[in-house]
Design an enzyme around this catalytic site. Structure first.
Site, PDB file in Angstrom:
ATOM      1  CB  CYS A 148      -0.906  -0.007   1.228  1.00 24.96           C
ATOM      2  SG  CYS A 148      -2.049   1.405   1.269  1.00 24.96           S
ATOM      3  CB  CYS A 198      -2.048   4.225   7.903  1.00 24.50           C
ATOM      4  SG  CYS A 198      -3.210   4.677   6.577  1.00 24.50           S
ATOM      5  CB  CYS A 246      -1.159   0.212   8.414  1.00 22.40           C
ATOM      6  SG  CYS A 246      -1.684  -1.152   7.352  1.00 22.40           S
ATOM      7  CB  CYS A 250     -15.101  -8.312   6.796  1.00 26.13           C
ATOM      8  SG  CYS A 250     -16.539  -8.131   7.885  1.00 26.13           S
ATOM      9  CB  CYS A 300     -18.284  -5.931   5.332  1.00 24.84           C
ATOM     10  SG  CYS A 300     -17.533  -4.316   5.666  1.00 24.84           S
ATOM     11  CB  CYS A 355     -18.654  -0.868   8.404  1.00 20.66           C
ATOM     12  SG  CYS A 355     -17.582  -1.550   9.699  1.00 20.66           S
ATOM     13  NE  ARG A 363     -17.892  -6.299  13.499  1.00 17.16           N
ATOM     14  CZ  ARG A 363     -18.720  -5.634  12.695  1.00 17.16           C
ATOM     15  NH1 ARG A 363     -18.391  -4.431  12.273  1.00 17.16           N
ATOM     16  NH2 ARG A 363     -19.855  -6.169  12.322  1.00 17.16           N
TER      17      ARG A 363
END
Length: 363
Positions: free
Chosen positions: A94, A98, A101, A140, A173, A233, A305
């Site tokens: 990616c 972030c 991550c 998901c 999801c 979400c 959640r």
């Protein structure tokens, strides 16, 4: 505290002391009234003031958890918890930065995580079948992409995955980074139930965690998802170095969206060596519980959640979260790049505490 201040003022009275005491009493009375009104509400509201959000968040923790439990029982079956399984369908590579991550190419040297190609449709559907057999009712899928521009072949495969999972009778999801209105419509037509795109934290603290995507870009994606008729979400991550003020900002943003997120994940940062936040100390449990309870009161109909970080919680801590309004968990072999509570462990947990899996499309 009020009694002590009053005694001090009596010994050494001044106009300032008296006014300060009166002001404190009035603020406490107002905060209690905000909580009472919120708990008594018959339907969700979307016009929360940030001061009201703060008043709810800062209630004494035992009282906050108790009142959240009252709200939870009015809007949900307190015995039902949604079991969700998350699969990483595209690992690493990616371009985002972030700070939490491991999938960012910027931190690959430190984390040692190797980028992989997109999983095949059949391998994903097989994972979904295993998840369903173990009791999960929502599947998901996450992909480490900044956005979906120029990924027509990948989007076509994702839509096939979505259709295949829906054919099993499961909710489905995905989280694919930023998407535009047309991509959201395509996913909706394929049968997508929900799209995850977390706000992560407050608008003010956000730039210190991520610089490659703006807060408004995140909100724009949520708007595209909502306009396409897909459930939103969206939640946050605790333990990034934020303050209570930032957690209040996150809650305020989510609870004042045009419609509340159908699902609000509360993640605890799992520090990963090699990332900028790899040496962070874990967030204390009381902050998790306080955020969950406040979220339940502010967004009464939303599924709350317990997401990343549940592995570090004791059974008793998880039970307190369920009592205070949490009604979904991730379960299975793994989350994206971190450990996850297993199906067998959760079966024991549910049996011991009298919980049962929420059926698909129950909400």
């Amino acid at each position: 505290q009020l009694a002590t201040a009053t005694a001090d003022a009596t010994v050494n009275p001044s106009v300032h002391d008296v006014e300060a005491i009166q002001d404190k009493v009035e603020r406490q009375q107002w905060a209690r009234q905000v909580l009472r009104d919120a708990v008594a509400a018959a339907a969700p509201r979307h016009d929360w003031l940030k001061e009201e959000t703060a008043a709810i968040y800062h209630q004494p923790l035992m009282e906050l958890a108790f009142q959240a439990a009252q709200v939870h029982r009015r809007f949900h079956n307190p015995s039902e918890v949604q079991l969700c399984t998350l699969m990483n369908i595209k690992t690493g590579g990616c371009s985002e930065d972030c700070s939490y991550c491991a999938q960012s190419t910027r931190y690959q040297k430190g984390t040692g995580l190797q980028a992989k190609r997109v999983e095949t449709v059949e391998s994903v559907l097989e994972a979904a079948r295993i998840a369903k057999a173990n009791g999960s009712t929502r599947f998901c899928m996450g992909a480490a992409w900044r956005d979906m521009r120029g990924r027509n072949n990948s989007l076509r495969n994702v839509k096939e995955m979505v259709s295949g999972v829906r054919a099993m009778g499961m909710e489905v999801c995905v989280t694919l980074g930023m998407i535009d209105a047309d991509q959201a419509k395509e996913l909706r037509e394929a049968g997508l139930t929900a799209y995850n795109h977390n706000l992560d934290t407050s608008r003010e603290f956000y730039p210190s965690i991520i610089s490659t995507r703006t807060y408004d870009e995140r909100l724009a994606t949520l708007g595209h998802v909502r306009d396409a008729g897909i459930n939103v979400c969206s939640g946050g991550i605790l333990g990034l170095g934020e303050t209570d003020k930032d957690r209040i900002g996150l809650l305020h943003t989510a609870s004042t969206l045009p419609s509340h997120p159908e699902s609000f994940p509360v993640n605890a940062l799992v520090p990963i060596k090699g990332t900028p936040l790899g040496d962070r100390k874990p967030i204390d449990f009381t902050s998790m519980l306080r955020t969950i309870a406040a979220a339940r009161i502010l967004m009464p109909a939303t599924i709350i959640r317990i997401a990343a970080g549940r592995k570090t919680m004791t059974e008793e801590q998880q039970a307190m979260c369920f009592m205070a309004g949490a009604n979904a968990v991730f379960t299975g072999e793994k989350m994206l790049t971190t450990e996850c509570n297993g199906w067998d462990d959760d079966a024991v947990l549910f049996g011991r505490w009298g919980l049962q899996p929420m059926k698909s499309f129950a909400k």
